[in-house]
Design a protein around this motif. Structure first.
Motif, PDB file in Angstrom:
ATOM      1  N   PRO A 373      39.042  33.194 108.451  1.00 33.29           N
ATOM      2  CA  PRO A 373      37.973  32.255 108.808  1.00 33.29           C
ATOM      3  C   PRO A 373      38.461  30.882 109.267  1.00 33.29           C
ATOM      4  O   PRO A 373      37.660  30.095 109.755  1.00 33.29           O
ATOM      5  N   SER A 374      39.729  30.593 109.106  1.00 29.48           N
ATOM      6  CA  SER A 374      40.199  29.211 109.246  1.00 29.48           C
ATOM      7  C   SER A 374      39.857  28.592 110.591  1.00 29.48           C
ATOM      8  O   SER A 374      39.268  27.503 110.654  1.00 29.48           O
ATOM      9  N   ALA A 375      40.211  29.246 111.683  1.00 37.05           N
ATOM     10  CA  ALA A 375      40.016  28.644 112.995  1.00 37.05           C
ATOM     11  C   ALA A 375      38.542  28.374 113.266  1.00 37.05           C
ATOM     12  O   ALA A 375      38.167  27.269 113.697  1.00 37.05           O
ATOM     13  N   ASP A 376      37.704  29.380 113.039  1.00 36.33           N
ATOM     14  CA  ASP A 376      36.267  29.206 113.300  1.00 36.33           C
ATOM     15  C   ASP A 376      35.662  28.171 112.363  1.00 36.33           C
ATOM     16  O   ASP A 376      34.807  27.377 112.772  1.00 36.33           O
ATOM     17  N   ALA A 377      36.069  28.196 111.087  1.00 34.88           N
ATOM     18  CA  ALA A 377      35.519  27.236 110.131  1.00 34.88           C
ATOM     19  C   ALA A 377      35.942  25.811 110.480  1.00 34.88           C
ATOM     20  O   ALA A 377      35.120  24.883 110.434  1.00 34.88           O
ATOM     21  N   GLU A 378      37.209  25.623 110.844  1.00 36.93           N
ATOM     22  CA  GLU A 378      37.665  24.284 111.206  1.00 36.93           C
ATOM     23  C   GLU A 378      36.978  23.781 112.465  1.00 36.93           C
ATOM     24  O   GLU A 378      36.654  22.595 112.571  1.00 36.93           O
ATOM     25  N   GLU A 379      36.729  24.667 113.409  1.00 37.04           N
ATOM     26  CA  GLU A 379      36.008  24.272 114.615  1.00 37.04           C
ATOM     27  C   GLU A 379      34.577  23.873 114.271  1.00 37.04           C
ATOM     28  O   GLU A 379      34.041  22.897 114.801  1.00 37.04           O
ATOM     29  N   PHE A 380      33.949  24.624 113.371  1.00 37.47           N
ATOM     30  CA  PHE A 380      32.594  24.297 112.922  1.00 37.47           C
ATOM     31  C   PHE A 380      32.579  22.931 112.234  1.00 37.47           C
ATOM     32  O   PHE A 380      31.687  22.103 112.483  1.00 37.47           O
ATOM     33  N   ILE A 381      33.563  22.685 111.383  1.00 37.10           N
ATOM     34  CA  ILE A 381      33.657  21.401 110.684  1.00 37.10           C
ATOM     35  C   ILE A 381      33.785  20.258 111.678  1.00 37.10           C
ATOM     36  O   ILE A 381      33.163  19.195 111.521  1.00 37.10           O
ATOM     37  N   ARG A 382      34.588  20.489 112.734  1.00 37.45           N
ATOM     38  CA  ARG A 382      34.774  19.453 113.758  1.00 37.45           C
ATOM     39  C   ARG A 382      33.499  19.212 114.539  1.00 37.45           C
ATOM     40  O   ARG A 382      33.070  18.066 114.736  1.00 37.45           O
ATOM     41  N   GLN A 383      32.855  20.316 114.984  1.00 34.16           N
ATOM     42  CA  GLN A 383      31.644  20.180 115.793  1.00 34.16           C
ATOM     43  C   GLN A 383      30.502  19.520 115.020  1.00 34.16           C
ATOM     44  O   GLN A 383      29.743  18.727 115.572  1.00 34.16           O
TER      45      GLN A 383
END
Length: 477
Positions: A373-383
């Motif tokens: 989940p890391s990449a998608d979760a980090e992108e969500f956190i950024r967005q």
């Protein structure tokens, strides 16, 4: 004369006058004897006079023995020996109501309703001791036998449960007549009726009543693809894994909750409602003396929310569904607090973590399963501009966690989150999960009402991103 008129015109007022002390016991007996052939409620009068006599420590055996047509020694036993109360539904003239009785162990057999004397004799043979049994109404059938047997053998029974059915010599329960009418009468009185359809033998009833805890399987499914037939078959597999489990039908009656819960696939707006509903069912099981054996065929985010609501006050057993089988992975019956025991973060054996970034909030991205989940979760956190410290947690056997005892995994997750929380203040916590459902559930239990925060659900159909499934502080609203 005035008491005779009162009794003949309104027996209920006569009984009330006796209970209020406006008529003494001797006067009541003499009045009833004078017109007993004219009144339809004679068994009830005998029953009420006897109850009142015992309550008032009445000791005139000469008068009462003549009234009951028994010898004085028998009468003395009835007045002085311990007795049990019991209740059961009866149908008279097409109408059902709850009847009441008392039974006293005596040297000789007696009943105030001669129509059931052979049934009283039968239960005395079964018990190998004589009884004097009094009923507050006329009855003709043997359905009082089971509740009387239970009252004698299980004196501490104080639940709103009513039993009905005759007994065979081997204690098998006979099916009663007019079951539907009797169930309706019990329901109106706030009682639950059990019959031969629920228990086949009186010993089985006693085993159930005397158990301190009941092992109760519970399965909840959230999918449009699983048929009812499939889930029924799957539920039987779960039941087979639970030793000494309680009968499904019996516990569903007691708790008023389904032990197999089926719902369609979850939409975003469904998570809070379904978390509350599943928590409600689990709580009903616990409140009725059950230990829930839980399997959730559900998203980990939902499981974590339910666990948070449940907390760690009551024992549960959690199962993981894998390879078409149910595996017991977390058992909290011996020590509910075991999932809350804190470990030194330098002694972890199951997980490791990485920390990055800074912010007023904290995001936990937990990966135990094969989905990363890391990449998608980090992108969500950024967005979403969550302004969070990011802590990525990994299992040391990533994607290959063997079924077994998963308590250590929960311990270490709990220990890490508590360590992070004590080191500095964060306004909100954000949880992104790729973990087996039982671990998410137990992790939520260990956290309890941890702090303000959000639990996110991955949605691969929507840009491989997340949505906020649950807000922790709103679960109880």
């Amino acid at each position: 004369m005035r008491f005779s008129e009162l009794l003949e015109n309104n027996p209920d007022y006569f009984i009330l006058a006796l209970k209020e002390g406006n008529i003494n016991i001797d006067e009541a007996i003499q009045t009833v004897e004078g017109i007993k052939d004219k009144i339809p409620s004679y068994p009830k009068l005998v029953y009420e006079i006897l109850i009142y006599s015992r309550d008032k420590n009445y000791s005139n055996c000469a008068i009462l023995s003549k009234f009951l047509n028994i010898d004085t020694e028998h009468c003395r036993e009835i007045l002085c020996n311990d007795y049990v109360k019991f209740e059961f539904p009866v149908v008279l003239n097409g109408k059902a109501c709850l009847a009441h009785g008392i039974a006293v162990k005596t040297g000789k057999l007696f009943t105030n309703v001669q129509a059931v004397s052979t049934h009283v004799e039968k239960i005395c043979r079964i018990l190998k001791e004589n009884l004097s049994v009094f009923f507050d109404t006329d009855i003709v059938e043997d359905s009082f036998m089971l509740p009387l047997y239970i009252a004698l053998k299980c004196k501490k029974h104080d639940k709103p449960w009513v039993f009905t059915g005759g007994l065979e010599e081997n204690l098998n329960i006979k099916p009663p007549a007019f079951v539907q009418l009797k169930e309706e009468a019990c329901k109106k009185s706030g009682k639950i009726l059990f019959t031969q359809r629920d228990f086949s033998n009186a010993i089985e009833v006693l085993d159930f009543l005397t158990k301190e805890n009941h092992e109760v399987p519970f399965l909840a499914s959230f999918s449009d693809k699983r048929s009812t037939e499939y889930l029924e078959h799957s539920f039987q597999k779960l039941i087979s894994k639970v030793e000494n489990h309680s009968k499904r039908e019996v516990f569903e009656k007691i708790s008023g909750a389904p032990l197999l819960y089926q719902s369609s696939s979850l939409r975003k707006k469904d998570f809070v409602k379904q978390a509350r509903r599943i928590h409600e069912i689990i709580d009903a099981i616990i409140c009725n003396g059950g230990i829930p054996h839980i399997s959730l065929l559900a998203p980990a985010s939902l499981a974590m929310g339910i666990g948070i609501m449940l907390g760690s006050q009551n024992p549960v057993v959690l199962y993981h569904y894998q390879g078409n089988e149910y595996h017991k992975v977390i058992d909290l019956r011996k020590d509910i607090r075991t999932i809350k025991k804190l470990k030194d973060i330098n002694s972890f054996k199951k997980i490791y973590f990485e920390q990055s970034g800074d912010g007023k909030n904290c995001a936990f991205i937990i990966q135990f399963a094969s989905h990363a989940p890391s990449a998608d979760a980090e992108e969500f956190i950024r967005q979403k501009k969550l302004n969070a410290v990011v802590i990525k947690i990994f299992h040391k056997n990533l994607g290959e966690i063997a079924t077994g005892d998963w308590t250590d995994e929960v311990n270490e997750l709990m220990s890490l989150t508590q360590f992070v929380k004590t080191k500095r203040h964060f306004e909100r916590f954000h949880f992104f999960l790729s973990v087996p459902v039982p671990i998410a559930f137990a992790f939520g239990m260990a956290l309890g009402h941890f702090s303000s925060g959000s639990i996110y659900q991955y949605n691969g159909k929507y840009n491989n991103s997340y949505f906020e499934a649950l807000r922790i502080e709103e679960l109880w609203i």
